[in-house]
Design an enzyme around this catalytic site. Sequence first.
Site, PDB file in Angstrom:
ATOM      1  CG  ASN A   7     -79.833  13.321 -44.075  1.00  0.00           C
ATOM      2  OD1 ASN A   7     -78.710  14.016 -43.994  1.00  0.00           O
ATOM      3  ND2 ASN A   7     -80.397  12.741 -43.739  1.00  0.00           N
ATOM      4  NE  ARG A  91     -80.926  15.509 -40.661  1.00  0.00           N
ATOM      5  CZ  ARG A  91     -80.199  14.515 -39.406  1.00  0.00           C
ATOM      6  NH1 ARG A  91     -79.913  13.445 -40.547  1.00  0.00           N
ATOM      7  NH2 ARG A  91     -79.709  14.799 -38.327  1.00  0.00           N
ATOM      8  CG  HIS A 180     -82.768  13.181 -32.989  1.00  0.00           C
ATOM      9  ND1 HIS A 180     -82.807  12.410 -31.835  1.00  0.00           N
ATOM     10  CD2 HIS A 180     -82.221  12.752 -33.867  1.00  0.00           C
ATOM     11  CE1 HIS A 180     -81.798  11.598 -32.347  1.00  0.00           C
ATOM     12  NE2 HIS A 180     -81.685  11.158 -33.445  1.00  0.00           N
ATOM     13  NE  ARG A 241     -74.679   9.390 -31.875  1.00  0.00           N
ATOM     14  CZ  ARG A 241     -75.422   9.372 -32.726  1.00  0.00           C
ATOM     15  NH1 ARG A 241     -76.592  10.010 -31.955  1.00  0.00           N
ATOM     16  NH2 ARG A 241     -75.179   9.433 -33.612  1.00  0.00           N
ATOM     17  CD  GLU A 384     -86.043  12.941 -38.429  1.00  0.00           C
ATOM     18  OE1 GLU A 384     -85.494  11.451 -38.929  1.00  0.00           O
ATOM     19  OE2 GLU A 384     -84.607  13.562 -37.982  1.00  0.00           O
TER      20      GLU A 384
END
Length: 398
Positions: A7, A91, A180, A241, A384
């Site tokens: 990743n 990823r 996601h 955010r 993940e």
Amino acid sequence: MNILVINCGSSSLKYQLIDSKTEAVLAKGLCERIGIDGSLLTHQPAGKDKVKIETPMPNHTVAVKLVIEALTNTVHGVISSLDEIGAVGHRVVHGGEQFATSVIINETVMKAIEECNDLAPLHNPANLIGINSCKEIMPNVPMVAVFDTAFHQTMPEKAYLYGLPYEYYEKYKVRRYGFHGTSHDYVSDRAAQILGKKRTDLKIIVCHLGNGASVSAVDHGKCVDTSMGLTPLEGLIMGTRSGDIDPAICDFICQKEHLSPAEMNNILNKKSGVFGMSGVSSDFRDIEAAADEGNKLAQAALDAFYYRVAKYIGAYTAAMNGIDIIAFTAGVGENNQVGRKEICAYLGYLGTELDVDRNNVRGEERIISKEGSKVTLMAIPTNEELAIARQTLALVQS
Ligand code: ADP
């Protein structure tokens, strides 16, 4: 076969080496400050002490080389040579409309990922650098790209089109993509397995509540809606955010504060969310502690966060005309029993009954609703990396 999961960020690279047979993590680690002074590799071999290696990493290729050295090191390594890495799973954040599934990486795929750079300027170029660096060092090892957006590509047009002039979709592909996806896919699948049912028979809402947070509606195995949009800024109130706001606020604040659109974008991404609302922290543990000490803004931020999640659950229940399972995952979803309780307090109308004792769980898979609850509530840790490793294995073996 051992699968290396990568990743890659603009100045960081996270990795896990997973034995695909046992699904055990043999080693994992993180390269930080790539291309900046003070580069650091933290390597954690399973069952051994963590190793910290401070050494210059002027670029990602050097970082990948150091990762391979750490993995094959005679003291803290876990494999004896590079030959023991059967495949690499990368990823990749944005696959645009080109990728609805994971793919084996070739030149055409690389070009298509590059074409999505516009849609994820902070992430995709870094992901490509990671792929190129691995190709340089492991030219004969098959590599797979696993996209954050892919799972959401099944959304119907009515869910992904914005109320904007259609030409922006035609010209620039401005639409909802969602993120996601690997987590929403993995968790919805686990939820069905835990109940001993098929995902294709169920209506599931997944609440991925981490620093970045999103909700998805998975109807009979397919994502039909998700809260993040063209970018990961839309939807829930997150760590830093804003999530959904009236779009007119941007111009209003830009005029009042003499900000450029880029500065406003930065505020929405980095200075908003529960961090901006509370003025305390982006970490839910800090905000909860402050709220417990009587900080009203901290409590207001938490209340707004839970309320927004509950609103999305209501909306997605309507979108699917019903709901069988609500699954909570990621940092807050997996660990924060207070958060789950506050969100579930809004859901009585669905016939959900949270079991207070079962809800007292952290980082473990568990059904947290009472026997007989009309909707099954679950806490499911996401994974993940494992999902990427599984998809990589499936593609290289096919
Ligand atoms: P990301 O991967 O998006 O950076 P995570 O999924 O790691 O985020 O989630 C980070 C959030 O999870 C933080 O706000 C943190 O407070 C929360 N979190 C992690 N562990 C716990 C815990 N044990 N109790 C409460 N909240 C937790």
